[in-house]
Motif scaffolding. Structure first.
Motif, PDB file in Angstrom:
ATOM      1  N   GLU B 385       0.934  -1.322  -0.004  1.00 41.17           N
ATOM      2  CA  GLU B 385      -0.011  -0.004  -0.185  1.00 41.17           C
ATOM      3  C   GLU B 385       0.880   1.242   0.042  1.00 41.17           C
ATOM      4  OE1 GLU B 385      -3.701   0.050   0.563  1.00 41.17           O
ATOM      5  OE2 GLU B 385      -3.438  -2.043  -0.253  1.00 41.17           O
ATOM      6  N   VAL B 386       1.953   1.275  -0.934  1.00 39.69           N
ATOM      7  CA  VAL B 386       2.662   2.445  -0.981  1.00 39.69           C
ATOM      8  C   VAL B 386       1.977   3.495  -1.849  1.00 39.69           C
ATOM      9  CG1 VAL B 386       4.752   3.490  -1.752  1.00 39.69           C
ATOM     10  CG2 VAL B 386       4.888   1.098  -0.400  1.00 39.69           C
ATOM     11  N   SER B 387       2.190   4.810  -1.197  1.00 47.70           N
ATOM     12  CA  SER B 387       1.366   6.072  -1.894  1.00 47.70           C
ATOM     13  C   SER B 387       2.395   7.045  -1.968  1.00 47.70           C
ATOM     14  CB  SER B 387       0.179   6.423  -1.487  1.00 47.70           C
ATOM     15  OG  SER B 387      -0.933   5.349  -1.590  1.00 47.70           O
ATOM     16  N   LEU B 388       2.497   7.799  -2.878  1.00 51.15           N
ATOM     17  CA  LEU B 388       3.369   8.865  -2.944  1.00 51.15           C
ATOM     18  C   LEU B 388       3.098   9.884  -4.179  1.00 51.15           C
ATOM     19  CD1 LEU B 388       5.991   8.498  -5.116  1.00 51.15           C
ATOM     20  CD2 LEU B 388       6.800   7.155  -3.416  1.00 51.15           C
ATOM     21  N   GLU B 389       3.300  11.088  -4.109  1.00 47.55           N
ATOM     22  CA  GLU B 389       3.365  11.674  -5.514  1.00 47.55           C
ATOM     23  C   GLU B 389       4.476  12.624  -5.663  1.00 47.55           C
ATOM     24  OE1 GLU B 389      -0.748  13.239  -4.486  1.00 47.55           O
ATOM     25  OE2 GLU B 389       0.297  15.293  -4.521  1.00 47.55           O
ATOM     26  N   VAL B 390       4.794  13.034  -6.958  1.00 44.50           N
ATOM     27  CA  VAL B 390       5.730  13.756  -7.300  1.00 44.50           C
ATOM     28  C   VAL B 390       5.332  14.676  -8.261  1.00 44.50           C
ATOM     29  CG1 VAL B 390       8.268  13.979  -7.943  1.00 44.50           C
ATOM     30  CG2 VAL B 390       6.965  11.676  -7.514  1.00 44.50           C
ATOM     31  N   ALA B 391       5.757  16.085  -8.508  1.00 44.06           N
ATOM     32  CA  ALA B 391       5.358  17.019  -9.352  1.00 44.06           C
ATOM     33  C   ALA B 391       6.374  17.460 -10.166  1.00 44.06           C
ATOM     34  CB  ALA B 391       4.567  18.264  -8.705  1.00 44.06           C
ATOM     35  N   SER B 392       5.943  18.023 -11.505  1.00 45.93           N
ATOM     36  CA  SER B 392       7.214  18.739 -12.250  1.00 45.93           C
ATOM     37  C   SER B 392       8.178  19.632 -11.155  1.00 45.93           C
ATOM     38  CB  SER B 392       6.623  19.479 -13.359  1.00 45.93           C
ATOM     39  OG  SER B 392       6.003  18.514 -14.236  1.00 45.93           O
ATOM     40  N   GLY B 393       9.179  19.547 -11.385  1.00 45.88           N
ATOM     41  CA  GLY B 393      10.130  20.321 -10.896  1.00 45.88           C
ATOM     42  C   GLY B 393      10.566  20.152  -9.719  1.00 45.88           C
ATOM     43  N   GLU B 394       9.990  18.812  -9.172  1.00 50.63           N
ATOM     44  CA  GLU B 394      10.309  18.546  -7.889  1.00 50.63           C
ATOM     45  C   GLU B 394      11.586  17.397  -7.881  1.00 50.63           C
ATOM     46  OE1 GLU B 394       7.901  17.274  -3.671  1.00 50.63           O
ATOM     47  OE2 GLU B 394       7.096  16.552  -5.541  1.00 50.63           O
ATOM     48  N   ILE B 395      12.245  17.327  -6.631  1.00 49.80           N
ATOM     49  CA  ILE B 395      13.092  16.122  -6.326  1.00 49.80           C
ATOM     50  C   ILE B 395      12.726  15.585  -5.206  1.00 49.80           C
ATOM     51  CG2 ILE B 395      15.534  15.633  -6.194  1.00 49.80           C
ATOM     52  CD1 ILE B 395      16.440  18.080  -7.436  1.00 49.80           C
ATOM     53  N   LEU B 396      12.343  14.340  -5.543  1.00 50.10           N
ATOM     54  CA  LEU B 396      11.900  13.471  -4.357  1.00 50.10           C
ATOM     55  C   LEU B 396      12.785  12.607  -3.900  1.00 50.10           C
ATOM     56  CD1 LEU B 396       9.171  12.916  -2.862  1.00 50.10           C
ATOM     57  CD2 LEU B 396       8.734  10.966  -3.821  1.00 50.10           C
ATOM     58  N   GLY B 397      13.415  12.473  -2.709  1.00 47.54           N
ATOM     59  CA  GLY B 397      14.427  11.286  -2.359  1.00 47.54           C
ATOM     60  C   GLY B 397      13.557  10.090  -1.850  1.00 47.54           C
ATOM     61  N   LEU B 398      13.912   8.970  -2.204  1.00 48.88           N
ATOM     62  CA  LEU B 398      13.366   7.728  -1.722  1.00 48.88           C
ATOM     63  C   LEU B 398      14.380   6.892  -1.071  1.00 48.88           C
ATOM     64  CD1 LEU B 398      10.824   6.337  -1.810  1.00 48.88           C
ATOM     65  CD2 LEU B 398      11.573   5.183  -3.905  1.00 48.88           C
ATOM     66  N   ILE B 399      14.274   7.049   0.520  1.00 52.64           N
ATOM     67  CA  ILE B 399      15.333   6.300   1.167  1.00 52.64           C
ATOM     68  C   ILE B 399      14.739   5.252   2.081  1.00 52.64           C
ATOM     69  CG2 ILE B 399      16.926   8.408   1.509  1.00 52.64           C
ATOM     70  CD1 ILE B 399      15.971   8.842   4.212  1.00 52.64           C
ATOM     71  N   GLY B 400      15.361   4.443   2.657  1.00 51.17           N
ATOM     72  CA  GLY B 400      14.963   3.258   3.487  1.00 51.17           C
ATOM     73  C   GLY B 400      16.220   2.463   3.478  1.00 51.17           C
ATOM     74  N   PRO B 401      16.223   1.483   4.562  1.00 49.20           N
ATOM     75  CA  PRO B 401      17.001   0.439   4.761  1.00 49.20           C
ATOM     76  C   PRO B 401      17.156  -0.643   3.763  1.00 49.20           C
ATOM     77  CG  PRO B 401      15.652   0.402   6.816  1.00 49.20           C
ATOM     78  CD  PRO B 401      14.914   1.202   5.769  1.00 49.20           C
ATOM     79  N   ASN B 402      18.175  -1.162   3.499  1.00 45.29           N
ATOM     80  CA  ASN B 402      18.217  -2.243   2.482  1.00 45.29           C
ATOM     81  C   ASN B 402      16.998  -3.210   2.473  1.00 45.29           C
ATOM     82  OD1 ASN B 402      20.676  -1.459   0.905  1.00 45.29           O
ATOM     83  ND2 ASN B 402      21.846  -2.724   2.695  1.00 45.29           N
ATOM     84  N   GLY B 403      16.608  -3.647   1.439  1.00 45.36           N
ATOM     85  CA  GLY B 403      15.441  -4.623   1.198  1.00 45.36           C
ATOM     86  C   GLY B 403      14.125  -3.829   1.827  1.00 45.36           C
ATOM     87  N   SER B 404      13.831  -2.500   1.655  1.00 47.34           N
ATOM     88  CA  SER B 404      12.687  -1.741   2.110  1.00 47.34           C
ATOM     89  C   SER B 404      12.042  -2.002   0.997  1.00 47.34           C
ATOM     90  CB  SER B 404      13.329  -0.525   2.820  1.00 47.34           C
ATOM     91  OG  SER B 404      13.968   0.246   1.934  1.00 47.34           O
ATOM     92  N   GLY B 405      12.298  -2.077  -0.280  1.00 46.57           N
ATOM     93  CA  GLY B 405      11.468  -1.942  -1.429  1.00 46.57           C
ATOM     94  C   GLY B 405      11.433  -0.770  -2.448  1.00 46.57           C
ATOM     95  N   LYS B 406      12.869  -0.116  -2.157  1.00 46.86           N
ATOM     96  CA  LYS B 406      13.120   1.080  -2.968  1.00 46.86           C
ATOM     97  C   LYS B 406      13.363   0.561  -4.397  1.00 46.86           C
ATOM     98  CE  LYS B 406      16.942   1.851  -0.907  1.00 46.86           C
ATOM     99  NZ  LYS B 406      17.171   0.978  -0.089  1.00 46.86           N
ATOM    100  N   SER B 407      14.100  -0.247  -4.648  1.00 48.90           N
ATOM    101  CA  SER B 407      13.986  -0.696  -6.068  1.00 48.90           C
ATOM    102  C   SER B 407      12.813  -1.117  -6.797  1.00 48.90           C
ATOM    103  CB  SER B 407      15.300  -1.535  -6.353  1.00 48.90           C
ATOM    104  OG  SER B 407      16.358  -0.840  -6.110  1.00 48.90           O
ATOM    105  N   THR B 408      12.271  -1.968  -5.910  1.00 50.46           N
ATOM    106  CA  THR B 408      10.819  -2.689  -6.369  1.00 50.46           C
ATOM    107  C   THR B 408       9.930  -1.515  -6.706  1.00 50.46           C
ATOM    108  OG1 THR B 408      11.488  -4.476  -4.937  1.00 50.46           O
ATOM    109  CG2 THR B 408       9.031  -4.214  -5.952  1.00 50.46           C
ATOM    110  N   LEU B 409       9.906  -0.464  -5.740  1.00 51.63           N
ATOM    111  CA  LEU B 409       8.759   0.588  -6.370  1.00 51.63           C
ATOM    112  C   LEU B 409       9.318   1.039  -7.513  1.00 51.63           C
ATOM    113  CD1 LEU B 409       6.569   2.280  -5.359  1.00 51.63           C
ATOM    114  CD2 LEU B 409       7.969   3.817  -4.253  1.00 51.63           C
ATOM    115  N   LEU B 410      10.574   1.670  -7.718  1.00 47.55           N
ATOM    116  CA  LEU B 410      11.090   2.135  -9.124  1.00 47.55           C
ATOM    117  C   LEU B 410      10.606   1.346 -10.229  1.00 47.55           C
ATOM    118  CD1 LEU B 410      14.324   3.952  -8.419  1.00 47.55           C
ATOM    119  CD2 LEU B 410      12.221   4.762  -8.121  1.00 47.55           C
ATOM    120  N   ALA B 411      10.898  -0.121 -10.009  1.00 47.73           N
ATOM    121  CA  ALA B 411      10.472  -1.075 -11.081  1.00 47.73           C
ATOM    122  C   ALA B 411       9.172  -1.136 -11.191  1.00 47.73           C
ATOM    123  CB  ALA B 411      10.961  -2.554 -10.790  1.00 47.73           C
ATOM    124  N   CYS B 412       8.243  -0.952 -10.332  1.00 48.66           N
ATOM    125  CA  CYS B 412       6.910  -1.025 -10.559  1.00 48.66           C
ATOM    126  C   CYS B 412       6.204   0.209 -11.352  1.00 48.66           C
ATOM    127  CB  CYS B 412       6.055  -1.005  -9.414  1.00 48.66           C
ATOM    128  SG  CYS B 412       6.184  -2.682  -8.512  1.00 48.66           S
TER     129      CYS B 412
END
Lengths: 294, 621
Positions: B385-412
């Motif tokens: 149930e991950v929700s987030l939003e990004v707008a044009s011109g914005e830089i959103l950092g995605l952080i979290g411990p290893n295995g927290s799902g960052k790369s999976t989220l980008l892949a999705c």
């Protein structure tokens, strides 16, 4: 109903043989990424081993062992001589190398043995049949099923319990990491070829009992079908190879039994087309995993 | 039409195609003028084989998936063109079950050749729908299956065909002039295709399918295109063989021919059109020699007896020798035109000095919304149930411990993997469920955590693929200009003609970013862009990203373990932990957030409210 039951036995018998072959291909593929076209030649080698041992006066059980041993030896030798130099090369390079090995071997059989089929004496009791619950069952299909089950059970034990078997399963998941764990790569690869040679030999003997003769191209068609079975199951998946082999065997037997006369000539074409059709639905095979990108 | 030609025609393709075509014509004419009848015969046969080799090269060379099935199209080509050209009386005798309309139809060779190419091309299309979906490893086997299916269909259709018997009496419409002309045309066409927008994109998929999809290349569609074109070319080859020899049977178009053609292709080099020609020449000469030796020969003292199949053994040893010592074949990735031009002109052109502005600043504001996205692997919930939003011109950092799902989220988000549930919308349009190439085309670019370049393509070509795949109106010239501009901006223009696989790590990272920017993305997903870079390189990267943000108003989602970089760069941070969003906020807020610290360092009784030290910050994520 009886007719169907008989066909089901035949399906299991043929499917089991394909499963053994497909499993032999999958064991090697899962570790090396090599699609071994010369697998069929191992079947043929078993046949010649059997024929020549019998001619030399070796009793039948001994001759069978000679045939199997020869195939295992040739499988390991094949890896050592032909495939080791291209082990790190692309999948296409390895595939073509095996293609060349296969061509050299069957041309050699044609020249140094005979281009014509050599008869293989089959024990008399295999020609018979027996009745079980009112269904006539041939001795050869029953033997095929029995041998397949024993061979698969042995393999399951080997992969679950033997140290080399465990190393091989690990290698089939991720060979690079397995090597980092200190597993001897050469040993694992040699073992995988030995097993694939053994499986080819067992399947080869079952095939010989059906045909009664061995010729240079004997292994080509069954192994080609085993390839298709392995692809259907998901290349590299050991369970998938067995499943694919059983499905292909069942498809062929049922087509042979129920296809109208006029279409019988197209039997192989229809079976292969059905399988390729299945691949549209399962592009990675029934039990294959899609490749993940990071 | 102009745009079409603009995407097809290139200087390299044209030059190479013209050179090879001239060479083929010269060989044909030379043997016609000077050769003995036997030699003329050999050269004619070689030319027909060359067309077959070129057909396989067109598919396998560009897509990287070896085909054993093209001889099936050759068999059909021979059969169809024989049926279209033979006199009705002979057809009635050979093919008694032929429908009346085909029985009485008789065309001349040229018309029949075109019809054959079209009909077999349609058949290739139907089979291609299944074949192109498979992975490169399974295509050789599936295509071999196709060869067997077609062979048994032709034999089984006795009456419409001649079963396993020979078809004879085919008009001999082909001589050295016709085959040379057709071979030259086909080869020129294939050289052009290789450099065309489609050919280039297909070669990118050969190098890395996932990366090609991530820059907007539709792998299946391009493979299908190459499969159909190559099927039509193979049909022409089959027709040439039939009309050259006047007789054929199904066994002529089976495994032996497949083996010879594949050997020719591999010996010369599957990745080069010139290589396919070279391989055909070398192998033909070798076959001629071996054939003479096959009947036994004398070595002075020793008499060598007749060896049946010496040709096949010789070819097998040749192919193994080539694979061991020159795995890429005689020519590897080089083309005749490259080899000739190397001496006269330097390959690398001077760095362009072009205006830095690539695209006008996109005034529109876009919004990327990820809503309740979950991803389940087997029993593991990688994202919940991950929700987030990004707008044009914005830089959103995605952080979290290893295995927290960052790369999976980008892949999705990028479509590399499909989310199990939830929605991903850009400006209201649903992206979840789209294939990766479609997500890329809609304006979402990504890099990969482990660099994935098209290693055997040049730096320029890497970027060119992305430009051409996303701008259907771009011509080769305009795309090249844009690609050079991007390389210039990333300060790697002088590397444009280097093989990208040879570059240093930091340079490869830049190429990957240039390639992502070539999509003119609205949103850019960067997975650890600074991983493995030193401080200076990271600083350069920050400058480039900053400049890009100023010039175009793209939105950025960035995952990195380099906390100082994240803190400096990002407007907002999203913290993931065990697949769920733990916290959202400005970098300063996140830094002081109790729950975030617990996720990283565990619960601590003392030290409540103590801010994270710089050292700890670097451990985070």
């Amino acid at each position: 109903m009886d007719y169907f039951a008989q066909q089901a036995v035949n399906a299991l018998a043929l499917g089991g043989t394909y499963a053994l072959l497909a499993l032999g291909l999958a064991v090697v593929f899962s570790i090396l990424g090599l699609i071994n076209f010369a697998h069929g030649e191992l079947m043929t080698i078993t046949g010649y081993g059997l024929v020549f041992s019998l001619a030399a006066g070796v009793p039948y059980p001994g001759a069978l062992i000679c045939g199997v041993a020869l195939a295992v030896f040739c499988a390991v030798a094949m890896e050592r001589v032909a495939f080791r130099p291209v082990r790190r090369a692309s999948a296409t390079t390895m595939l073509l190398t095996s293609f060349a090995v296969s061509s050299i071997l069957h041309t050699a059989f044609q020249n140094f043995i005979s281009a014509r089929p050599k008869p293989v004496p089959v024990p008399e009791w295999l020609g018979g049949a027996f009745t079980l619950a009112g269904i006539q069952i041939g001795a050869i299909p029953s033997l095929s099923i029995l041998v397949t089950v024993v061979a698969l059970a042995t393999l399951v034990w080997f992969f679950q319990s033997a140290q080399t078997g465990l190393a091989m399963r690990a290698a089939s998941e991720d060979f690079a990491v397995t090597r980092l764990m200190g597993i001897n790569a050469n040993r694992v690869i040699a073992a995988s070829f030995a097993i694939s040679g053994f499986l080819a030999a067992v399947a080869g003997i079952l095939w010989l009992f059906q045909r009664g003769s061995v010729d240079p191209m004997m292994g080509f068609v069954p192994v080609l079908k085993a390839f298709i079975a392995a692809v259907l199951g998901g290349l590299g998946s050991l369970q998938g190879a067995v499943l694919g082999g059983l499905i292909l065997g069942a498809t062929e037997v049922m087509l042979r039994a129920y296809l109208p006369e006029a279409l019988l000539g197209f039997r192989d074409a229809i079976a292969l087309a059905l399988i390729i059709g299945l691949l549209i639905v399962f592009p990675n095979g029934l039990m294959g995993r899609p490749i993940q990108a990071r | 039409m102009g745009a079409f030609a603009g995407r097809w025609l290139t200087k390299q393709g044209g030059a190479n195609g013209a050179l090879l075509a001239l060479l083929i014509i010269a060989i044909g004419m030379g043997s016609a003028l000077l050769g003995s009848p036997a030699m003329l015969n050999t050269v004619t046969n070689m030319m027909t084989a060359l067309v077959g080799v070129m057909a396989i090269a067109l598919f396998s060379g560009n897509s990287g998936a070896l085909s054993f099935g093209h001889v099936a199209f050759m068999a059909l080509g021979a059969q169809v063109s024989a049926t279209l050209t033979m006199p009705p009386a002979l057809k009635a005798q050979l093919f008694p079950a032929l429908p009346d309309i085909l029985l009485h139809f008789q065309a001349n060779f040229a018309v029949a050749l075109v019809l054959t190419a079209i009909l077999v091309g349609l058949f290739a299309f139907a089979t291609g729908l299944a074949i192109v979906k498979l992975s490169s490893a399974t295509i050789p086997i599936a295509t071999l299956g196709l060869l067997i299916i077609v062979n048994s269909l032709i034999i089984g259709a006795d009456g419409v065909t001649r079963g396993s018997q020979a078809v004879y009496g085919i008009p001999k419409s082909v001589d050295i002039f016709v085959v040379s002309a057709v071979a030259a045309l086909v080869t020129g066409f294939i050289a052009l295709f290789k450099e065309s927008a489609a050919g280039l994109a297909l070669r990118a998929t050969r190098e890395d399918e996932a990366a090609a999809a991530a820059v907007g290349v539709d792998v299946a569609r391009l493979r299908l295109l190459a499969w159909v074109l190559s099927g039509a070319v193979a049909a022409i080859a089959g027709a040439l063989i039939a009309h050259n020899l006047s007789v054929f049977s199904p066994k002529d178009f089976y495994l032996d021919l497949t083996f010879s053609l594949v050997v020719m292709l591999i010996v010369g080099g599957v990745n080069s059109v010139s290589g396919a020609l070279a391989g055909t020449l070398v192998v033909t000469v070798m076959i001629e020699i071996l054939r003479r030796l096959e009947n036994g020969f004398s070595l002075g003292v020793v008499e060598v007896p007749q060896i049946f199949g010496l040709t096949i053994i010789g070819l097998s040893l040749l192919i193994m020798a080539v694979l061991y010592y020159r795995p890429g074949g005689l020519l590897g990735y080089r083309e005749l035109a490259d080899i000739l031009s190397r001496r006269s002109a330097p390959v690398a052109s001077k760095p362009h000095s072009v205006p830095a502005q690539v695209t006008q600043k996109d005034a529109e504001k876009h919004m990327l919304r990820v809503a309740s996205v979950s991803k389940v692997y087997g029993g593991v919930k990688a994202l919940q149930e991950v929700s987030l939003e990004v707008a044009s011109g914005e830089i959103l950092g995605l952080i979290g411990p290893n295995g927290s799902g960052k790369s999976t989220l980008l892949a999705c988000i990028s479509g590399t993997q499909s989310a199990s549930s939830g929605s991903i919308r850009m400006d209201g349009a649903e992206l979840a469920g789209l294939p990766a190439f479609a997500v890329a085309q809609s304006g979402i670019a990504r890099n990969f955590q482990s660099i994935r370049l098209f290693a055997n393509l040049s730096v320029l070509e890497n970027v060119l693929v992305a430009v051409l795949a996303n701008d259907r109106t771009a011509t080769q010239a305009s795309a090249r200009h844009k690609a050079m501009t991007l390389l210039d901006r990333l300060a790697i223009a002088e590397l444009a003609h280097r093989r990208s696989g040879d570059l240093a790590y930091g340079q490869q990272r830049r190429v990957e970013i240039a390639r992502a920017l070539a999509l003119d993305p609205r949103f850019l997903l960067l997975d650890e862009p600074a991983a493995g870079m030193n401080e200076a390189e990271t600083g350069d990267l920050l400058n480039i990203l900053g400049q890009t943000m100023r010039e175009t108003s793209i939105g950025l989602i960035i995952v990195d373990h380099d906390m100082p970089l994240i803190m400096r760069l990002c407007h907002r941070l999203v913290v993931l932990n065990r697949g769920s969003v733990l916290a959202v906020g400005a970098p300063q807020e996140i830094q002081n957030d109790e729950t975030v610290r617990e996720a990283y360092f565990g619960r601590r009784r003392s030290g409540k409210g103590r801010p994270i030290t710089m050292q700890q910050r670097e451990i985070i994520a």
